[in-house]
Write an enzyme that holds these catalytic residues in place. Structure first.
Site, short mmCIF file in Angstrom:
data_model
loop_
_atom_site.label_atom_id
_atom_site.label_comp_id
_atom_site.label_asym_id
_atom_site.label_seq_id
_atom_site.Cartn_x
_atom_site.Cartn_y
_atom_site.Cartn_z
CB CYS A 58 -0.98 -0.01 1.16
SG CYS A 58 -2.26 -1.25 0.88
NE ARG A 63 -0.42 -7.85 -1.15
CZ ARG A 63 -1.67 -7.46 -0.84
NH1 ARG A 63 -2.52 -7.19 -1.81
NH2 ARG A 63 -2.05 -7.36 0.42
P1 NAD Z 1 -6.17 -8.21 -1.87
O1 NAD Z 1 -5.59 -8.22 -3.23
O2 NAD Z 1 -5.53 -9.03 -0.79
O3 NAD Z 1 -7.70 -8.67 -1.93
C1 NAD Z 1 -8.61 -8.22 -2.89
C2 NAD Z 1 -9.64 -9.34 -3.09
O4 NAD Z 1 -10.70 -8.85 -3.89
C3 NAD Z 1 -9.07 -10.55 -3.82
O5 NAD Z 1 -9.33 -11.72 -3.08
C4 NAD Z 1 -9.83 -10.55 -5.16
O6 NAD Z 1 -10.06 -11.85 -5.68
C5 NAD Z 1 -11.12 -9.89 -4.77
N1 NAD Z 1 -11.85 -9.30 -5.89
C6 NAD Z 1 -11.37 -8.58 -6.93
N2 NAD Z 1 -12.36 -8.19 -7.74
C7 NAD Z 1 -13.52 -8.68 -7.19
C8 NAD Z 1 -14.88 -8.61 -7.56
N3 NAD Z 1 -15.28 -7.95 -8.64
N4 NAD Z 1 -15.80 -9.22 -6.78
C9 NAD Z 1 -15.43 -9.90 -5.67
N5 NAD Z 1 -14.13 -10.00 -5.27
C10 NAD Z 1 -13.19 -9.39 -6.02
O7 NAD Z 1 -6.24 -6.69 -1.43
P2 NAD Z 1 -6.12 -6.08 0.06
O8 NAD Z 1 -4.72 -6.06 0.51
O9 NAD Z 1 -7.15 -6.71 0.91
O10 NAD Z 1 -6.52 -4.56 -0.23
C11 NAD Z 1 -7.83 -4.21 -0.60
C12 NAD Z 1 -7.96 -2.69 -0.54
O11 NAD Z 1 -7.78 -2.26 0.80
C13 NAD Z 1 -6.93 -1.93 -1.36
O12 NAD Z 1 -7.52 -0.78 -1.88
C14 NAD Z 1 -5.88 -1.55 -0.33
O13 NAD Z 1 -5.18 -0.38 -0.69
C15 NAD Z 1 -6.72 -1.31 0.89
N6 NAD Z 1 -6.03 -1.51 2.17
C16 NAD Z 1 -5.19 -2.57 2.34
C17 NAD Z 1 -4.58 -2.79 3.56
C18 NAD Z 1 -3.63 -3.95 3.78
O14 NAD Z 1 -2.99 -3.98 4.82
N7 NAD Z 1 -3.51 -4.90 2.88
C19 NAD Z 1 -4.86 -1.93 4.64
C20 NAD Z 1 -5.74 -0.87 4.44
C21 NAD Z 1 -6.32 -0.66 3.20
C1 UGA Z 2 0.30 0.44 6.43
C2 UGA Z 2 -0.28 1.39 7.49
O1 UGA Z 2 0.46 1.25 8.68
C3 UGA Z 2 -1.74 1.07 7.77
O2 UGA Z 2 -2.29 2.02 8.66
C4 UGA Z 2 -2.53 1.11 6.45
O3 UGA Z 2 -3.87 0.74 6.67
C5 UGA Z 2 -1.90 0.15 5.48
O4 UGA Z 2 -0.50 0.51 5.27
C6 UGA Z 2 -2.55 0.17 4.13
O5 UGA Z 2 -3.14 1.14 3.75
O6 UGA Z 2 -2.38 -0.86 3.48
P1 UGA Z 2 1.26 -2.03 6.46
O7 UGA Z 2 1.77 -1.70 5.11
O8 UGA Z 2 0.53 -3.30 6.66
O9 UGA Z 2 0.28 -0.87 6.98
O10 UGA Z 2 2.47 -2.09 7.48
P2 UGA Z 2 3.34 -1.06 8.30
O11 UGA Z 2 3.50 -1.62 9.65
O12 UGA Z 2 2.86 0.33 8.21
O13 UGA Z 2 4.75 -1.16 7.59
C7 UGA Z 2 4.98 -0.70 6.27
C8 UGA Z 2 6.46 -0.82 5.93
O14 UGA Z 2 7.22 0.11 6.71
C9 UGA Z 2 7.06 -2.20 6.24
O15 UGA Z 2 7.95 -2.56 5.23
C10 UGA Z 2 7.80 -1.98 7.55
O16 UGA Z 2 8.87 -2.88 7.74
C11 UGA Z 2 8.29 -0.55 7.36
N1 UGA Z 2 8.58 0.14 8.64
C12 UGA Z 2 7.57 0.40 9.52
C13 UGA Z 2 9.87 0.56 8.91
O17 UGA Z 2 10.79 0.37 8.10
N2 UGA Z 2 10.11 1.24 10.08
C14 UGA Z 2 9.13 1.50 10.97
O18 UGA Z 2 9.42 2.15 12.01
C15 UGA Z 2 7.83 1.08 10.69
#
Ligand code: NAD
Ligand code: UGA
Length: 434
Positions: A262, A329
């Site tokens: 992300c 990722r």
């Molecule tokens: P992901 O790729 O792990 O999961 C997405 C899922 O959606 C997949 O399983 C896929 O098969 C499914 N999908 C895709 N198109 C679909 C459809 N038309 N109908 C039903 N299912 C469908 O993604 P993620 O990491 O869960 O992230 C999802 C969103 O949340 C992103 O926008 C990301 O930026 C945001 N987000 C992610 C995190 C994180 O820590 N991974 C944290 C906060 C926000």
């Molecule tokens: C991050 C944010 O922390 C979440 O709040 C947000 O929801 C999410 O992105 C998202 O939008 O997907 P995440 O990517 O899961 O969460 O993990 P983090 O703990 O934030 O770490 C991100 C990266 O920064 C990692 O590679 C971690 O090793 C690195 N990091 C983190 C450092 O190098 N130093 C630190 O002090 C903290």
């Protein structure tokens, strides 16, 4: 309430399981049949602390179910959360095609008043664009659209959801606000902040938060590099800085660079969204520029000791982009291993959870040798790299490593060790910024 999550990835699965844990009736929908088949058995396709307990528990009590059918999951739902991926598209623009595919399919099956909530990270203006889209494809449906950005971090995702710093909802109708309040009521009741805003603010809050955290990381990494030039220790510097409550100690651990699905994509999407408005995010651009070349710091530390890396054997400890997840990722390990292979090095890699995920993502996985344990990976290595801060790597048996390695270099990309201890065991130590 009846809640449907569209997308059962890291966000959809965690938040779906947690809404069930809060007492709601939750259906998780995904187009990935394999994933749904596994989930139906109560098995999680991802590694996340607490998931193995909450997932089967909530299926068993009948609050959580899984399906691939929109016809089954949508009509009955009071709230539908979109949790599909929003990857980087051309020039960093957020690719919303998955979101619109989900909205289109969902619209066909809406029945009765429903709140459609975008939880996927999507640029400011998306709620309004979805509303417009729905007016075109399903004008007869009784539906509100809202934004509810998700702030969970992987590895601590369940805790982040159940004990949030804040819940943000961007709404334009009191009906939608009331419905979302009801969904989150068990958390509101416990005193967790619940902030209601207009959709644009909620959407921007997500990008601004991720970009700010990423900026802290690139900033501290720059300071770390400067520490090496002037003989300061970044751990001391960061600790002292963090004691100032306005700065705070979190997100100040210097490292090999940030990774994960992300931060990078969201920062690029914010820059792109700015450009669409004729606006330049100069600081945000700088933070990504710093991180883009961060992997070279690790490579250069190796070269400093080993010279040409061609034919050298490098043990890599850690493939996940951070500890506590099997997610690789955009992990810095991908870039670093790619670079090592390009230099002609032999790579022996290990990770307690992420080897399988790494193999699915890394195009040159067949050129890497994988091992279960650090000591196996270290066999015959000229140098050992620690890239993920797994607990397993915090107390390595240095004597045993020394016995199996050919060389004596340890690059500690997470500053897990003290130089003294490593050197006392007969190694040369390279940390980050110290
Ligand atoms: P992901 O790729 O792990 O999961 C997405 C899922 O959606 C997949 O399983 C896929 O098969 C499914 N999908 C895709 N198109 C679909 C459809 N038309 N109908 C039903 N299912 C469908 O993604 P993620 O990491 O869960 O992230 C999802 C969103 O949340 C992103 O926008 C990301 O930026 C945001 N987000 C992610 C995190 C994180 O820590 N991974 C944290 C906060 C926000
Ligand atoms: C991050 C944010 O922390 C979440 O709040 C947000 O929801 C999410 O992105 C998202 O939008 O997907 P995440 O990517 O899961 O969460 O993990 P983090 O703990 O934030 O770490 C991100 C990266 O920064 C990692 O590679 C971690 O090793 C690195 N990091 C983190 C450092 O190098 N130093 C630190 O002090 C903290």
């Amino acid at each position: 309430m009846k809640i449907t999550m569209i997308g059962t990835g890291y966000v959809g699965l965690v938040t779906g399981v947690c809404f069930a844990e809060l007492g709601h009736m939750v259906t998780c929908l995904d187009i990935n049949e394999e994933k749904i088949a596994v989930l139906k058995k109560g098995v999680s396709p991802i590694y996340e602390a607490g998931m193995d307990e909450l997932l089967p528990k909530n299926i068993e009590v009948g609050r959580l179910s899984f399906t691939t059918s929109y016809a089954e999951a949508i009509p009955e739902a009071d709230l539908v959360f979109i949790c599909v991926q929003t990857p980087s598209g051309e020039y960093g623009k957020a690719n919303l095609s998955y979101v619109y595919a989900a909205v289109r399919e969902c619209a066909r099956h809406l029945d009765g008043y429903t709140v459609l909530i975008n939880k996927s990270t999507a640029p400011v203006g998306t709620v309004h664009a979805i509303k417009k889209f729905l007016k075109e494809v399903a004008p007869e449906k009784d539906c509100d659209v809202a934004s509810n950005p998700e702030f969970l971090a992987e590895g601590v995702a369940i805790k982040d959801f159940l004990e949030p710093d804040r819940v943000i909802v961007g709404v334009e109708s009191s009906r939608a606000e009331t419905a979302l309040k009801e969904a989150y009521f068990p958390l509101i009741e416990k005193g967790y902040p619940f902030l209601v805003t207009i959709p644009q603010s909620a959407e921007l809050m997500k990008y601004a938060s991720n970009s700010f955290l990423a900026m802290k990381l690139s900033f501290i990494n720059e300071v770390a590099d400067f520490c090496e030039l002037v003989g300061a220790d970044i751990k001391e510097v960061a600790y002292g800085m963090g004691l100032d409550k306005r700065i705070g100690t979190k997100y100040l651990q210097a490292s090999i660079g940030f990774g994960g699905s992300c931060f990078g994509k969201d920062v690029r999407a914010l820059i792109h969204r700015g450009e669409e408005e004729g606006y330049e995010f100069r600081m945000v651009k700088a933070l990504i520029a710093v991180n883009n070349v961060r992997y070279l710091t690790t490579i250069n530390k190796l070269k400093k000791h080993l010279g040409n890396l061609k034919g050298k054997t490098i043990a890599v400890l850690g493939l996940a982009y951070k500890a506590g997840t099997d997610d690789t990722r955009d992990s810095q390990s991908l870039r670093i291993i790619f670079e090592l292979l390009d230099h002609g090095a032999d790579v022996r890699a290990t990770d307690p959870k992420a080897i399988d995920h790494f193999k699915t993502l890394f195009p040159r996985a067949d050129e890497v040798n994988f091992f279960e344990k650090p000591q196996e990976a270290a066999q015959g290595a000229d140098a050992l790299l620690i890239l993920t801060e797994w607990d397993e790597y915090k107390n390595l048996d240095l004597t045993a490593l020394k016995n199996v390695m050919t060389g004596t270099v340890i690059v500690d990309g997470r500053n897990l060790y003290d130089r003294k201890n490593i050197e006392a065991a007969g190694f040369m130590y390279e940390g980050i910024g110290r």
